[in-house]
Design an enzyme around this catalytic site. Structure first.
Site, short mmCIF file in Angstrom:
data_model
loop_
_atom_site.label_atom_id
_atom_site.label_comp_id
_atom_site.label_asym_id
_atom_site.label_seq_id
_atom_site.Cartn_x
_atom_site.Cartn_y
_atom_site.Cartn_z
N GLU A 188 0.84 -1.13 -0.02
CA GLU A 188 0.16 0.16 0.12
C GLU A 188 0.87 1.10 -0.08
OE1 GLU A 188 -2.40 1.52 -0.80
OE2 GLU A 188 -4.01 1.24 0.59
N ASP A 189 0.40 2.37 -0.72
CA ASP A 189 1.19 3.43 -0.69
C ASP A 189 1.24 4.21 0.83
OD1 ASP A 189 -1.61 3.99 -0.80
OD2 ASP A 189 -1.37 5.67 -2.47
N ASP A 233 -3.88 5.36 6.45
CA ASP A 233 -4.38 6.54 7.14
C ASP A 233 -5.27 5.92 8.22
OD1 ASP A 233 -5.05 9.29 7.50
OD2 ASP A 233 -6.44 9.19 5.76
N ARG A 238 0.33 11.91 -9.02
CA ARG A 238 1.03 10.60 -8.65
C ARG A 238 2.35 10.23 -9.51
NH1 ARG A 238 -3.46 7.25 -6.89
NH2 ARG A 238 -5.25 7.72 -7.85
P1 IMP Z 1 -7.43 4.57 4.95
O1 IMP Z 1 -8.31 3.71 4.22
O2 IMP Z 1 -7.77 5.61 5.67
O3 IMP Z 1 -6.26 3.98 5.43
O4 IMP Z 1 -6.82 5.29 3.46
C1 IMP Z 1 -6.12 4.86 2.57
C2 IMP Z 1 -6.15 5.32 1.25
O5 IMP Z 1 -6.70 6.86 1.36
C3 IMP Z 1 -4.60 5.44 0.48
O6 IMP Z 1 -4.80 4.30 -0.23
C4 IMP Z 1 -4.93 6.55 -0.24
O7 IMP Z 1 -5.49 6.41 -1.46
C5 IMP Z 1 -5.82 7.49 0.55
N1 IMP Z 1 -5.15 8.70 1.13
C6 IMP Z 1 -4.93 8.66 2.62
N2 IMP Z 1 -3.97 9.70 3.06
C7 IMP Z 1 -3.60 10.29 1.99
C8 IMP Z 1 -2.95 11.63 1.44
O8 IMP Z 1 -2.33 12.18 2.45
N3 IMP Z 1 -2.72 12.08 0.25
C9 IMP Z 1 -3.37 11.36 -0.80
N4 IMP Z 1 -4.31 10.14 -0.54
C10 IMP Z 1 -4.23 9.91 0.48
MG MG Z 2 -4.33 4.14 -2.44
#
Ligand code: IMP
Ligand code: MG
Length: 178
Positions: A102-103, A106, A168
């Site tokens: 995963e990139d 969050d 990106r």
């Molecule tokens: P989560 O499900 O809240 O863990 O979010 C994960 C996804 O939210 C990542 O795969 C990103 O696509 C997006 N994301 C979370 N934080 C950022 C950020 O700071 N910049 C851009 N995309 C983000």
């Molecule tokens: Mg993502």
């Protein structure tokens, strides 16, 4: 300080390419140590993880498979909410070691949903590798096995990460200027 404008917002350079590559090397070294004797399946999450996956996999020493998946979101004409469907997971994962790429993690919800979707596949084990981690935003209980860089709760772009699909392609990471 180097800046980029994407759509209507300005971002300032925060993590240079050299620092990203060091983090990728650190994660690769940990995976190489743990995966000796294994033949893992790397599963990258599109779109964000494409660049991390490309750089990381070049450093992986174990024989491995590589696959990509995507959560496809759409608003059904009849449904009120947003529905998410996992596409691209065709590999037989029975008794396999899977490493999710995963990139950024969050809140952790995306990976939580993926772990849930993988539960019926009879895996040997699953590990999670993320280039970036926001510890103050993380709300889940699962362990994140490999973390490149922990960052504050700011919005960032670059190295696969986007703001409304732009950014990106940037090789460095930039933070939204408040
Ligand atoms: P989560 O499900 O809240 O863990 O979010 C994960 C996804 O939210 C990542 O795969 C990103 O696509 C997006 N994301 C979370 N934080 C950022 C950020 O700071 N910049 C851009 N995309 C983000
Ligand atoms: Mg993502």
């Amino acid at each position: 300080m180097k800046k980029v404008t994407l759509h209507d917002k300005i971002f300032a350079l925060s993590i240079p390419d050299t620092e990203i590559q060091q983090a990728v090397e650190k994660v690769a070294a940990q995976i190489n140590k743990d995966m000796a004797g294994e033949t893992p399946v790397f599963v990258g999450l599109l779109n964000g993880a494409f660049m991390f996956a490309a750089d990381l996999l070049k450093l992986i020493e174990a024989p491995c498979e590589v696959s990509f998946i995507k959560y496809f979101s759409y608003a059904g004409t009849q449904s009120l909410g947003e529905v998410s469907e996992l596409i691209g997971l065709n590999t037989n994962l029975k008794n396999r070691t899977v490493i999710i790429l995963e990139d950024i993690i969050d809140t952790g919800l995306t990976i939580s949903r993926l772990l849930n979707d993988l539960q019926s596949k009879g895996l040997k084990q699953v590990k999670i590798a993320t280039l970036l981690f926001k510890p103050d935003a993380f709300k889940e209980n699962y362990a994140v096995d490999y973390i490149g860089i922990s960052i504050p709760n700011d919005f960032i772009v670059g190295y696969g990460l986007d703001y409304d699909e732009l950014g990106r392609n940037l090789k460095d990471i930039y933070t939204l200027v408040q």
